[in-house]
Structures are given as structure tokens and as C-alpha cells.
Scaffold this motif. Sequence first.
Motif, PDB file in Angstrom:
ATOM      1  N   ALA A  99      45.960 -38.709  17.276  1.00  0.00           N
ATOM      2  CA  ALA A  99      45.348 -37.865  18.311  1.00  0.00           C
ATOM      3  C   ALA A  99      45.298 -36.404  17.853  1.00  0.00           C
ATOM      4  O   ALA A  99      44.287 -35.707  18.037  1.00  0.00           O
ATOM      5  N   GLY A 100      46.370 -35.928  17.215  1.00  0.00           N
ATOM      6  CA  GLY A 100      46.390 -34.543  16.728  1.00  0.00           C
ATOM      7  C   GLY A 100      45.335 -34.322  15.656  1.00  0.00           C
ATOM      8  O   GLY A 100      44.699 -33.267  15.591  1.00  0.00           O
ATOM      9  N   GLU A 101      45.144 -35.346  14.850  1.00  0.00           N
ATOM     10  CA  GLU A 101      44.124 -35.278  13.802  1.00  0.00           C
ATOM     11  C   GLU A 101      42.726 -35.194  14.444  1.00  0.00           C
ATOM     12  O   GLU A 101      41.849 -34.485  13.941  1.00  0.00           O
ATOM     13  N   SER A 150      51.363 -36.907  17.571  1.00  0.00           N
ATOM     14  CA  SER A 150      51.465 -35.741  16.685  1.00  0.00           C
ATOM     15  C   SER A 150      50.231 -35.648  15.799  1.00  0.00           C
ATOM     16  O   SER A 150      49.236 -36.350  16.011  1.00  0.00           O
ATOM     17  N   GLY A 151      50.311 -34.795  14.781  1.00  0.00           N
ATOM     18  CA  GLY A 151      49.184 -34.644  13.862  1.00  0.00           C
ATOM     19  C   GLY A 151      49.058 -35.847  12.943  1.00  0.00           C
ATOM     20  O   GLY A 151      47.991 -36.116  12.401  1.00  0.00           O
ATOM     21  N   GLY A 152      50.141 -36.568  12.756  1.00  0.00           N
ATOM     22  CA  GLY A 152      50.118 -37.691  11.820  1.00  0.00           C
ATOM     23  C   GLY A 152      50.225 -39.055  12.491  1.00  0.00           C
ATOM     24  O   GLY A 152      49.918 -40.070  11.868  1.00  0.00           O
ATOM     25  N   HIS A 153      50.657 -39.101  13.746  1.00  0.00           N
ATOM     26  CA  HIS A 153      50.917 -40.390  14.389  1.00  0.00           C
ATOM     27  C   HIS A 153      50.533 -40.396  15.856  1.00  0.00           C
ATOM     28  O   HIS A 153      50.625 -39.370  16.531  1.00  0.00           O
ATOM     29  N   THR A 154      50.112 -41.567  16.330  1.00  0.00           N
ATOM     30  CA  THR A 154      49.969 -41.802  17.769  1.00  0.00           C
ATOM     31  C   THR A 154      50.611 -43.163  17.979  1.00  0.00           C
ATOM     32  O   THR A 154      49.962 -44.195  17.840  1.00  0.00           O
ATOM     33  N   ASN A 155      51.908 -43.168  18.241  1.00  0.00           N
ATOM     34  CA  ASN A 155      52.668 -44.414  18.311  1.00  0.00           C
ATOM     35  C   ASN A 155      53.325 -44.557  19.673  1.00  0.00           C
ATOM     36  O   ASN A 155      53.857 -43.581  20.212  1.00  0.00           O
ATOM     37  N   LEU A 156      53.287 -45.778  20.204  1.00  0.00           N
ATOM     38  CA  LEU A 156      53.958 -46.064  21.476  1.00  0.00           C
ATOM     39  C   LEU A 156      55.171 -46.958  21.217  1.00  0.00           C
ATOM     40  O   LEU A 156      55.050 -47.995  20.564  1.00  0.00           O
ATOM     41  N   TYR A 157      56.319 -46.527  21.733  1.00  0.00           N
ATOM     42  CA  TYR A 157      57.550 -47.295  21.571  1.00  0.00           C
ATOM     43  C   TYR A 157      58.124 -47.614  22.944  1.00  0.00           C
ATOM     44  O   TYR A 157      57.982 -46.813  23.874  1.00  0.00           O
ATOM     45  N   VAL A 158      58.799 -48.759  23.045  1.00  0.00           N
ATOM     46  CA  VAL A 158      59.530 -49.068  24.282  1.00  0.00           C
ATOM     47  C   VAL A 158      61.013 -48.877  23.992  1.00  0.00           C
ATOM     48  O   VAL A 158      61.578 -49.521  23.112  1.00  0.00           O
TER      49      VAL A 158
END
Length: 357
Positions: free
Chosen positions: A179-181, A145-153
Motif C-alpha cells: 500500500a505504501g508503494e 508499510s512501504g514494503g508490506h501489506t500483511n494481515l496477521y491474526v
Amino acid sequence: MSIVLGIESSCDECSASVVAYEPLAPVKVLSVSTFSQVRIHQPYGGVVPEIASRNHLETVNQMIDSALSDARLKASQLDAIAVTNRPGLVGALLVGVSAAKAMAYALGKPLVPVHHLEGHAVSVFLDQPFPVAQLPLPMLLAVVSGGHTNLYVMRTLPELWPPDFLARSLVGRSRDDAAGEAFDKTAKILGFPYPGGVWIDKTAEGGDPKAFSFPRALPQKATLDFSFSGLKTAVALAAEKLRKEGTLDSRLSDLCASIQEAIVDALLSKIFLAAREHGCRSLAIVGGVAANSRLRARLAAEWQGQQLVIPPLFPKAAYCTDNAAMIAAAGAFRFRQGQLLRETELLSLNAVANPEF
Ligand code: KG4
Ligand code: ZN
């Protein structure tokens, strides 16, 4: 069946939504009402927190009223009220939190606080045709998103997520810009309005993604983290050179295609690496950047070379960017687990600007 109203006001979208939830079925969205403040913030080149809070205050009741009337429901028919209380702009969050608290207390309904990223995480379960109960797990969930690039399992369906699902399941994240940023900041350098992701996406159409070579950070195999901050400098230098030559306008679509390719390459290499390392059998990409056409096209072309057993899942376009349907859905899962606040205890709920994970 549980009927839940969700309220979202963490940034520049003021949104309310009613969903219906039955275990092991896709969450049914009965209504969504969203006011986007994008045009209001555009002259400033980004979101102005003070303006965002004031505007939420003017629109939140209207959004709640329309969500209820579009769903043909009275507030008394709700089973619970869910609200984003973290993370986000604290003044903006407080507007939604205060509205939700007042409503829940006055109606005698339970209140469910929702982490904004948990909302994005469950957005893939909204109005989806696939049989949720047969989803191949574990699933790699990328919140981009604009605020986060997080990978979760994700090892279980959301109805069984532990309270600390996000903290416990995080396997990779951006060390600097999201990434959005990266899309928004590079778009700003090129003179596009905020938010620039969609402009880069549109302008890149027909451009050559190999025309410019931009950095792909952290290429070493060992890390599942991202870094996008170096891209801005590289794009600023390239744009400056083209401006001096007087060729910026004619090269704009090549430039945008190359920026987009650098971001998509970085995303895909870590997403696929994480999926392999954690034995994931399915993959979902959620958040505003999941709307990107190049990301979707590359995933569609490349997923079969991986160990995934079904094609990548995306939320419907309307549920990629911020919306209250995803908050209502996350709230519905938590409500069914009994994670809720009642009566006077709900009055102490606060907004939190920046929790970890
Ligand atoms: O999830 P979201 O609405 O808000 C946050 O929680 O951050 O994501 C907004 C981000 C912005 O950075 C925006 O530029 C990006 O999503 N975005 C896109 C596209 N549509 C939205 N980025 C690339 N391509 C798009 N088509
Ligand atoms: Zn968001």
C-alpha cells in the motif's frame, strides 16, 4: 525489568533506542535516536541501496551513543541488544547487524535478531495507555508499510508468540505492490518527492474522494489478499489527460483524494473481512501508512459497524514509520522467552534480504 537496546538499519532510517519492559505492561521507551536519510535519497526519487549502507555506517555509532545517553544509561547496564537482521536492503542491514554483534560480543551481552515486521507488529505496544493484559483477543494486526501489506491474526500477547509467529499468523498479503508503494509510485507520477504517501495525504485535504474512479482490485469476497499494481496505470492515464487539458494543478487535490480513497477502500474492505472471518475482537494498524489521516478517520467512523469491542489501535505517530524502539521491544519479548544468541554463537548472525512472510 529488562532494559534492551534496539538497532534498526533495514532501509533509509538509522535508529537506536532503549526500552524498558515488564511483562503485561506497555513497553516504556526510554530513548529513540533516529537519522532519516529521506533528504539524501530524494534527488534519486527512491532509496539508493549503496548510498543507504554508506550513510548507515557514518551514523550508526552516533545513534547508539545518543540513545544510551538520552536514556541515562551505560552500555554495561543493558540486559540485551536487539537488531533488525531481516528483511531489508542487505548492505544496510549488515551495518546494524555488525554494530550490534561487535557491541554484544565486546560487552558479553546476549544478541537478539529481530524480523523487521515483528518490530512493526509490536509497535502498537510502545508507550500505550491501554491495559495490555486486558486486550481483547484475537486481534487483527495489519502491517501496512512501504514494503508490506500483511494481515496477521494475533491470538496471544507478544510474550507468548511462537518463534514462527509471522509465518503462522499470516492470513492475507499484497500480491504485488505494498500500500505504501502504491502511495509512493502514484505520488511520483504526479511529481511529488519521495516518499510520496505523506504528500498525497496533505494534498488530498479538501479534495473530493469521488472525483475520479480508480480500480479497487480483488473485490471478490473469497480472498484476503490485496493488489495495488493496477492503480499506477489508472493514475498515469488520468494525470496524462489532465496534463493535456492543462488542468492537472487545479485538480490535484481531487486527484490525490481519489487515489487515497482507492487505497483506503481496498485496505479497509480486506481488513474488516479478515477481522470478521477470524472472529477478531480488536484491530491494530501499524507501519508507515498507519499515519494516513483518511485511513484513521474512516476507521474511527466505521469500526463500530464491525464486531470489534474496542476502537482500532494505532502506534503513536513516531512509531508508525521505521524506528528502533519497535525493534528493541520485539527484542525484549524474544529475550524474555530465551530466544537469543550468546558469546561466539552470536558472531555467525547474518543479514537476510528477503525472507518469506
Ligand atoms: O513503515 P515504513 O516507515 O517503512 C517500511 O518498512 O516500508 O513505511 C514507509 C511508507 C512509505 O511508503 C510512505 O509513503 C508511507 O509509509 N507513509 C504514508 C504516510 N506516511 C508515511 N502513506 C500515506 N499517508 C501517510 N500520511
Ligand atoms: Zn518498516
